[in-house]
Design an enzyme around this catalytic site. Sequence first.
Site, PDB file in Angstrom:
ATOM      1  N   TYR B 168       0.865  -1.311  -0.176  1.00 12.27           N
ATOM      2  CA  TYR B 168       0.173  -0.143  -0.062  1.00 12.27           C
ATOM      3  C   TYR B 168       0.753   1.341   0.035  1.00 12.27           C
ATOM      4  CZ  TYR B 168      -3.987   2.859   1.770  1.00 12.27           C
ATOM      5  OH  TYR B 168      -4.976   3.814   2.445  1.00 12.27           O
ATOM      6  N   GLY B 169       0.734   2.165  -1.072  1.00 10.49           N
ATOM      7  CA  GLY B 169       1.520   3.274  -1.177  1.00 10.49           C
ATOM      8  C   GLY B 169       0.919   4.480  -1.324  1.00 10.49           C
ATOM      9  N   ALA B 170      -0.484   4.723  -0.911  1.00 11.22           N
ATOM     10  CA  ALA B 170      -1.100   5.798  -1.276  1.00 11.22           C
ATOM     11  C   ALA B 170      -1.557   6.677   0.054  1.00 11.22           C
ATOM     12  CB  ALA B 170      -2.529   5.393  -2.131  1.00 11.22           C
ATOM     13  N   HIS B 171      -2.228   7.584  -0.156  1.00 13.48           N
ATOM     14  CA  HIS B 171      -3.061   8.196   1.084  1.00 13.48           C
ATOM     15  C   HIS B 171      -2.024   8.724   1.983  1.00 13.48           C
ATOM     16  CE1 HIS B 171      -6.588   5.923  -0.077  1.00 13.48           C
ATOM     17  NE2 HIS B 171      -6.778   7.092  -0.414  1.00 13.48           N
ATOM     18  N   TYR B 173       0.593   7.704   3.426  1.00 14.82           N
ATOM     19  CA  TYR B 173       1.125   6.528   4.410  1.00 14.82           C
ATOM     20  C   TYR B 173       2.805   6.552   3.959  1.00 14.82           C
ATOM     21  CZ  TYR B 173      -3.428   6.024   5.912  1.00 14.82           C
ATOM     22  OH  TYR B 173      -4.849   6.095   6.354  1.00 14.82           O
ATOM     23  N   ASP B 262      -9.840  12.117  -2.619  1.00 14.58           N
ATOM     24  CA  ASP B 262     -10.382  10.782  -2.803  1.00 14.58           C
ATOM     25  C   ASP B 262     -11.482  10.028  -2.541  1.00 14.58           C
ATOM     26  OD1 ASP B 262      -9.028   8.498  -4.126  1.00 14.58           O
ATOM     27  OD2 ASP B 262      -8.738   7.491  -2.089  1.00 14.58           O
ATOM     28  N   ARG B 294     -17.019   6.841  -7.295  1.00 17.17           N
ATOM     29  CA  ARG B 294     -18.474   7.102  -6.788  1.00 17.17           C
ATOM     30  C   ARG B 294     -19.285   6.554  -8.064  1.00 17.17           C
ATOM     31  NH1 ARG B 294     -18.548  11.864  -5.412  1.00 17.17           N
ATOM     32  NH2 ARG B 294     -20.679  12.031  -6.048  1.00 17.17           N
ATOM     33  N   CYS B 340     -25.062   5.431  -4.000  1.00 18.03           N
ATOM     34  CA  CYS B 340     -24.483   5.989  -2.806  1.00 18.03           C
ATOM     35  C   CYS B 340     -24.875   7.398  -3.042  1.00 18.03           C
ATOM     36  CB  CYS B 340     -22.981   5.560  -2.856  1.00 18.03           C
ATOM     37  SG  CYS B 340     -22.153   6.954  -1.824  1.00 18.03           S
ATOM     38  N   CYS B 346     -20.760   6.748   6.013  1.00 10.25           N
ATOM     39  CA  CYS B 346     -19.777   5.726   6.351  1.00 10.25           C
ATOM     40  C   CYS B 346     -18.601   6.366   6.911  1.00 10.25           C
ATOM     41  CB  CYS B 346     -19.375   5.028   5.112  1.00 10.25           C
ATOM     42  SG  CYS B 346     -19.107   5.956   3.716  1.00 10.25           S
TER      43      CYS B 346
END
Lengths: 694, 694
Positions: B168-171, B173, B262, B294, B340, B346
């Site tokens: 995981y390389g996004a957001h 982190y 995002d 979305r 949605c 959520c």
Amino acid sequence: MDPRHAILFEPVPIGPKTLPNRFYQVPHASGFGSIKPRTQAAFRAIKAEGGWGGVCVEYAPVSRDADEVPAVAANMWDDDDARGLALTAEAVHAHGALAGLELYHGGASSLNGESRAVRIAPSQLASELRFASLAKEMTAADIARVQRDWVEAARRGRDAGFDIIYVYGAHGYLFTQFMSPVTNRRTDGYGGDVAGRGRLWLETLQAVRSAVGGDCAIATRICVHGADGLPGIEIDETLELVKMADDLVDLWDLTVGSWPEDSGTSRYYAEGHERPWTHRVREVTAKPVVAVGRYSSPDLMAEVIRSGAVDLIGAARQAIADPFLPRKIAEGRLEEIRECTGSNVCILREEAFNHVGCVQNATAGEEYRRGWHPEVFSPAANPDLAVLVVGAGPAGMECAVVLGRRGFSAVHLVEAEAEIGGRLRWTRRLPTLGDWGRITDWRAVQLGKLPGVSVITGRRLSASDVLDYGADIVVIATGSSWRGDGVQPGRADRISGADAGLANVLTPEQVAAGKRPGGGSVIVYDTDGYYVGPGVAELLAGEGFTVTVVTTFPVLSPVSDETLEGEMLRADVHRRGIGVRRGLTITGIEAGSVRGLDEHGERWSARCDGVVLVTQQASDDRLYRELTGDPAALARAGIQAVHVIGDAVAPRIVSEAIFDGHRLAREIDGPDPSEPAPYRREPPDLASESYERG
Amino acid sequence: MDPRHAILFEPVPIGPKTLPNRFYQVPHASGFGSIKPRTQAAFRAIKAEGGWGGVCVEYAPVSRDADEVPAVAANMWDDDDARGLALTAEAVHAHGALAGLELYHGGASSLNGESRAVRIAPSQLASELRFASLAKEMTAADIARVQRDWVEAARRGRDAGFDIIYVYGAHGYLFTQFMSPVTNRRTDGYGGDVAGRGRLWLETLQAVRSAVGGDCAIATRICVHGADGLPGIEIDETLELVKMADDLVDLWDLTVGSWPEDSGTSRYYAEGHERPWTHRVREVTAKPVVAVGRYSSPDLMAEVIRSGAVDLIGAARQAIADPFLPRKIAEGRLEEIRECTGSNVCILREEAFNHVGCVQNATAGEEYRRGWHPEVFSPAANPDLAVLVVGAGPAGMECAVVLGRRGFSAVHLVEAEAEIGGRLRWTRRLPTLGDWGRITDWRAVQLGKLPGVSVITGRRLSASDVLDYGADIVVIATGSSWRGDGVQPGRADRISGADAGLANVLTPEQVAAGKRPGGGSVIVYDTDGYYVGPGVAELLAGEGFTVTVVTTFPVLSPVSDETLEGEMLRADVHRRGIGVRRGLTITGIEAGSVRGLDEHGERWSARCDGVVLVTQQASDDRLYRELTGDPAALARAGIQAVHVIGDAVAPRIVSEAIFDGHRLAREIDGPDPSEPAPYRREPPDLASESYERG
């Protein structure tokens, strides 16, 4: 034992049970609740072992609509919960203490983040705490159901082995909501006059007493006004309520005001500040009474008991800081008592729903998972190695104490300054922060008692000094300092003109060392968010400077809200005439002014004679890098390991530096001391029920 | 199936595995992590059952210093974790889908509230998110250790049955922190140019591929800039990184910018707003690509696939709102798709560390604990009873739909207004809130399809009308309205002069109905903290009024921060020329002015021609009280039960009203429908290890 303290060790009957002494750990949160039952049991048992005669777990919700998720509570909803919490009762009993269970309903304050239940309350009023969402006005059926839930939970608690069962009525929760005319507007017999507003609580006490009163002591926790008080809770009415309920109660547990007052910090509340309120309850009851006071002095404790106003010394924070306080008093080891600093680091952690922690006692919460005992230290496997600890700040002091206790015979704690304490040397001298000095003072005393540890001050070691020192193991604890170069959080660019070498740009350490701006107007720029910005501002304001704190945050010192100090801190800053400008970034400093951007990216500027940069810190790790950068030199010097701890690893709040130093000393003879050893966890139960597909 | 949509059902090979179709539930938080393994498994399995070909769990920390407490993550630290998460892989496989595990390290963004570990980062920089606390600059040993942790977690994941393993390389982190020159200032080969900054991620991909690449598809999630972007993440560099890593990757999972962008809400982002960024990745890779948008329209999904830019339709929120979206497309039941709303309820729940929830799908997260299925409804035990639902707001609409699906043959949903929707009738018409209308629209369509349910509008029922209606069961869903009487949170006294009968005092509903103040200057007083205050302000500003929002909160609309909308909302309000004054209370209103107190208790006042009171709501429960107040009349009328749901119980956000209506309809034939039935929980394991005293 000093005979003056003998009174503290008298047994106290409460209903069908007897407390072995007057030390009582009142209910308080831990982060363990019913989801970490072994951690909970070990955390509470250590207090019983340390001599606390009564030991309680935290608030224990009786109903699904009192669910505290995301906070961690000791749910008492079903037999699984009871089975888990029974471990605590058993563990507390093993040391001869009584175990207490604080049954709880939060009413309109409940969160219900798991259950998704509607919140219930005496009346449908919005709360300033739970915005955009209101509670249900309780029907007669709801009232009956909550009482049934309480009785069922009480039975479960009794069967799980608890000796003391609470009907929790304080801190603004359900019963307080009924007691206060501000939140109770009912007209159905559960509102109106004081008897009506107290009725639900009285009926619940009666019901619980009928159910388990023959087996358990019935306790209740109520609020006795206080300096700031809770809306609608007045002392005269509280005394009336005590009279009405006195026959139903075996132990009165008293609190004052809202939580920030009740758990008042040393910055804003003296020890025993609650006495003018809590001690009045004796006017109307002869039953045992417990009240807290952040007491750490045995003399003061004995005096409070001798006054007759209370029967037990209640403690939450002091019992975290030193689980062995009663034993130390009993054995006359008063200088070993770890005094609570009243800084609410425990609450900072709990408010963020974290595992408990304490600045004074690094073992708090580690009893089960890491197997740490606050007073027992495993003998080191390598005690004859000479250990050099460089830097006597919080991490270094703690590390040296623990190394000494583990039997190391040649620990040198070497400090460059004339005084030990690290950053505490100056922060304890900021306005309101004096009691934080207890962190240094306790360690100074212990260091003096450890034959294997020598403290050397006024000696700044270079890398070659360290290589020549003759140590087998080197621990670098050189701390951190505030940056004066304009680096700040969240921005790639530096503040232009930010250079602490200039006369008009200052760091907090420079201020502590006496540097002052040329003129009378100062801006303290706070992107840190805790105590240093406001502390430096108050220091300078006290000297006559005109001070404005400019902060990037929407409130001044958001961290202080998590230590329950936010409101008091902001009032204190205001009272001292300090201006506050929020939501602003500084991007440039010139002689006589600063400029920057507001939250919408628009420019602002202000005149000032100096800027104190409370922007961010940097580890002082040059010594560590120099040493570890030359492994050959280390080998030649016979140095087997170089470790780094505390702020020299990463600048953090003091509690984390102490934890770091403690951790290294506990594990310095382990397979890889540079990484914390894995700890035990409490996984969910996969065995007892087969998975059914949804 | 519409042949235009057939492309969505093509299988897609990813490395050694094959996705059965193009519907892919990307990793997203749930509140279950590894602590509620059965809840997790059932929640994910329902998506596989509904046709999602790939289903992932949330972020899964590989290291103790990536602990997310108090947030809930799918820790992959040891075999206990793996055993629990294996339930999910198994449950997902049972429906023919592939299971994905998003291995994770947060670096400087980790919280470590449980582990108490120091945070690690490429460089020691303060974060605007984690104040008063910095991270450790990672050493070479730290880098090697994180890679080892990743590989071990990957092996555990493979052995637990996961088909897709993430790096995981996004957001923002750990790997993003390395990739960005803003947060990576290293000079040791893991910083510098793009290859250096990408090196840790590339090495970890290589190591994970070597370890499990033969058995599992290797996925990675990276950020492709975006409108607002992440500091230092630029599209050209990202494309370079994709080229460098392409041989190591079986599935590219693309995000844009920071989380608020995002997971952009419908208020501020259109469906597919990411395409200008994510679709550029096809320029440099032929590997399978997934991106979210979305998307709820099958035509748009098919168009996006046909464009060739992506291979899979990624979804988090849409898969929560309708786990059966793929099956409904496959079966041509397009009008049954629960779209949605993009309101981030959520995320509001997850950001507060709560059990997941959804405004459109009340069954989300209830699959295991309450046994609810989004598409399967147990036949009612009493289907022949006539049910009258009074009020066609969110709660009433949802209740009627579920009653109809459970087979009730005579449900009358009676609405006083000409249109169904309750408060949504006017809130969906406030600026930016249009997509919230999907709540009403979906239910309107379903109500029309249920033969047992009749919708009657324009009929306001009195108590005697209800008694005469001929119903066996009555459900009151009469909602709530805004108080115009000056009651506000946290204060005993009312605002003097607050009377919505006056020309200069307005409630939000009065504004919606057309009431306007006499002059051009309006204050909107917001003590609610969510969307109504800003929404009314924007409505009035759009009509030419000079509007100021006065709020008691330190920021405008604090709830919007938890839906990730805060920054956009405040920018939007600012752009529309609306003034904002924070931290102020209003205590009095007079013709032409308001007065009040600031946060220090000092007086303030302002001129204005009208005040809109967005203070608090009150349940419209008079009908319920009248009916239940006369049990004899109910008995005479043959009414067996009167229930109350939604805002008539307590005014809350729309999702909770819908949940309430759904819950009642599911349990209306249970032993006590007035209380939610107990649900299954996941207790800690007490059996596997004997308790050891600390």
